[in-house]
Design a protein around this motif. Structure first.
Motif, short mmCIF file in Angstrom:
data_model
loop_
_atom_site.label_atom_id
_atom_site.label_comp_id
_atom_site.label_asym_id
_atom_site.label_seq_id
_atom_site.Cartn_x
_atom_site.Cartn_y
_atom_site.Cartn_z
N TYR A 280 -11.34 -9.96 13.01
CA TYR A 280 -11.24 -8.68 12.29
C TYR A 280 -9.92 -8.57 11.54
N TRP A 283 -10.06 -10.81 8.52
CA TRP A 283 -10.85 -10.21 7.45
C TRP A 283 -10.07 -9.10 6.75
N GLU A 284 -9.38 -8.26 7.52
CA GLU A 284 -8.56 -7.21 6.92
C GLU A 284 -7.46 -7.81 6.05
N VAL A 286 -7.53 -10.76 4.53
CA VAL A 286 -8.16 -11.30 3.31
C VAL A 286 -8.52 -10.18 2.35
N LYS A 287 -9.05 -9.06 2.87
CA LYS A 287 -9.41 -7.94 2.00
C LYS A 287 -8.18 -7.34 1.34
N ARG A 288 -7.08 -7.18 2.10
CA ARG A 288 -5.86 -6.65 1.49
C ARG A 288 -5.31 -7.61 0.44
N HIS A 289 -5.40 -8.92 0.73
CA HIS A 289 -4.92 -9.90 -0.24
C HIS A 289 -5.74 -9.84 -1.53
N ARG A 290 -7.07 -9.67 -1.39
CA ARG A 290 -7.91 -9.56 -2.58
C ARG A 290 -7.57 -8.30 -3.36
N GLU A 291 -7.39 -7.18 -2.66
CA GLU A 291 -7.02 -5.94 -3.34
C GLU A 291 -5.67 -6.06 -4.03
#
Length: 378
Positions: A280, A283-284, A286-291
């Motif tokens: 988890y 994933w958080e 990776v999501k922050r990096h994408r944002e």
């Protein structure tokens, strides 16, 4: 606790908590798998022991083994009294003078721990390297022996035990000699004491025997060999010769299997929780990096559009107050807001330079910068 021990504990804690607990989760999962293997082995051994019939020695030859061909064997549990075969020999250890069929002499060097004059100690490290420090010397002797029925004790109804000394299970041995011999100290021992290392203090000398006349249980593979009944070790079972009865073996294996089962459940639950938490968090991240990457792309696109257009006197220092100038160049208007701190203190060009640093930090609060936002006037 010494500083070195604290540093070791802190290093182990950092390694265990690495990758948001993924390392600790994988280690716990490995322990759960090992515990599951032990549970399966204990369950299989329990099933084999429960299936093995308890046969009286007089019934082995004429009923239990009747009809078997040469080389065939059956698993059984036999309880009897240790006896030497007719014409056989026995052992007499010097420590007890008691007749026996198996002797085991063990010498163990005992070490002491001492905190030296410099405050050094190796107690924690001895926990991990204890096997390297212990020095155990074991020697065994045995002669052929068998088991006779406790009721009749007739040697003609004997079960010959196939014992080669390579039995890995614990044997029902009796301690007949136990002595602690102090080790004479020397100059090297004094040096070990000064630096705080382990040093030998005594030698533990023990003699254990399997005496003639002791009642034990043998569980293994029974067969007819040269008109004699022979019992040998079954590799799948944790017992061969034991003081326990067949019922006590089943109870002990049942308790062991139950313990391994619940340990497996507990470790598996903890490992799933730790690995789930690590996944988890990954994933958080990776999501922050994408944002952050998308926000940076929008920031650079907006800044490139501003550079391509004509801002007129919007960026002239004379038309702006001190509170609107970039804190780095003091020439352009503040347009870049740092995330997550939210400070609007730099122009776009200076914000780009801050972004290219090895450790991008906000010039005001020195907090890490994840990405930047282009701020527009209404």
């Amino acid at each position: 606790m010494s500083a070195r021990d604290r540093e070791t504990i802190e290093a182990l804690a950092r390694v265990a908590a690495a990758l948001d607990g993924a390392v600790l989760g994988l280690g716990t999962a490995a322990l759960a798998v090992a515990s599951l293997g032990k549970y399966l082995a204990a369950s299989g051994a329990l099933r084999r022991i429960a299936e093995a019939p308890a046969v009286a020695i007089p019934d082995l030859r004429y009923s239990f083994l009747a009809g078997l061909r040469d080389g065939e064997s059956r698993l059984a549990a036999v309880r009897g009294i240790v006896r030497s075969p007719p014409g056989g020999t026995f052992l007499t250890p010097p420590g007890s003078r008691e007749h026996c069929v198996v002797t085991r002499h063990t010498q163990t060097c005992l070490f002491g721990e001492w905190r030296g004059i410099f405050g050094w100690t190796f107690d924690l490290h001895a926990l991990f390297f204890k096997s390297l420090k212990e020095q155990i010397i074991t020697s065994s002797r045995w002669v052929s022996f068998g088991l006779v029925d406790p009721a009749s004790e007739k040697l003609r109804e004997m079960v010959h035990v196939k014992f080669d000394g390579a039995v890995h299970q614990s044997l029902p041995l009796t301690t007949v000699y136990h002595k602690l011999i102090p080790v004479e100290q020397n100059s090297y021992t004094l040096f070990q004491t000064i630096v705080g290392n382990g040093y030998p203090i005594a030698l533990l000398d023990e003699e254990k025997i399997l005496p003639i006349g002791k009642e034990i249980t043998a569980i293994g593979l029974c067969r007819l060999k040269n008109q004699n009944v022979e019992i040998s070790l079954c590799p799948d079972l944790p017992y061969f010769l034991s003081d326990l009865t067949k019922g006590e073996m089943e109870a002990e294996m049942s308790s062991r299997a139950r313990l391994f089962f619940w340990v497996t459940v507990a470790l598996g639950t903890v490992s799933v929780g730790l690995l789930g938490h690590a996944i988890y968090r990954l994933w958080e991240r990776v999501k922050r990096h994408r944002e952050a990457r998308e926000a940076q792309e929008r920031f650079h696109e907006a800044d490139n559009e501003d550079d391509a257009g004509e801002n007129g006197s919007d960026d002239e220092p004379g038309e702006m107050g001190d509170g609107q100038l970039c804190v780095i160049c003091l020439r352009k208007r503040r347009r870049a807001a740092f995330v997550p701190c939210g400070h609007l203190v730099c122009c776009c060009n200076c914000a780009k330079r801050v972004e290219l640093l090895d450790e991008p930090l906000c010039p005001v609060c020195r907090q890490d910068i994840q990405y930047m936002l282009r701020v527009y006037d209404s």
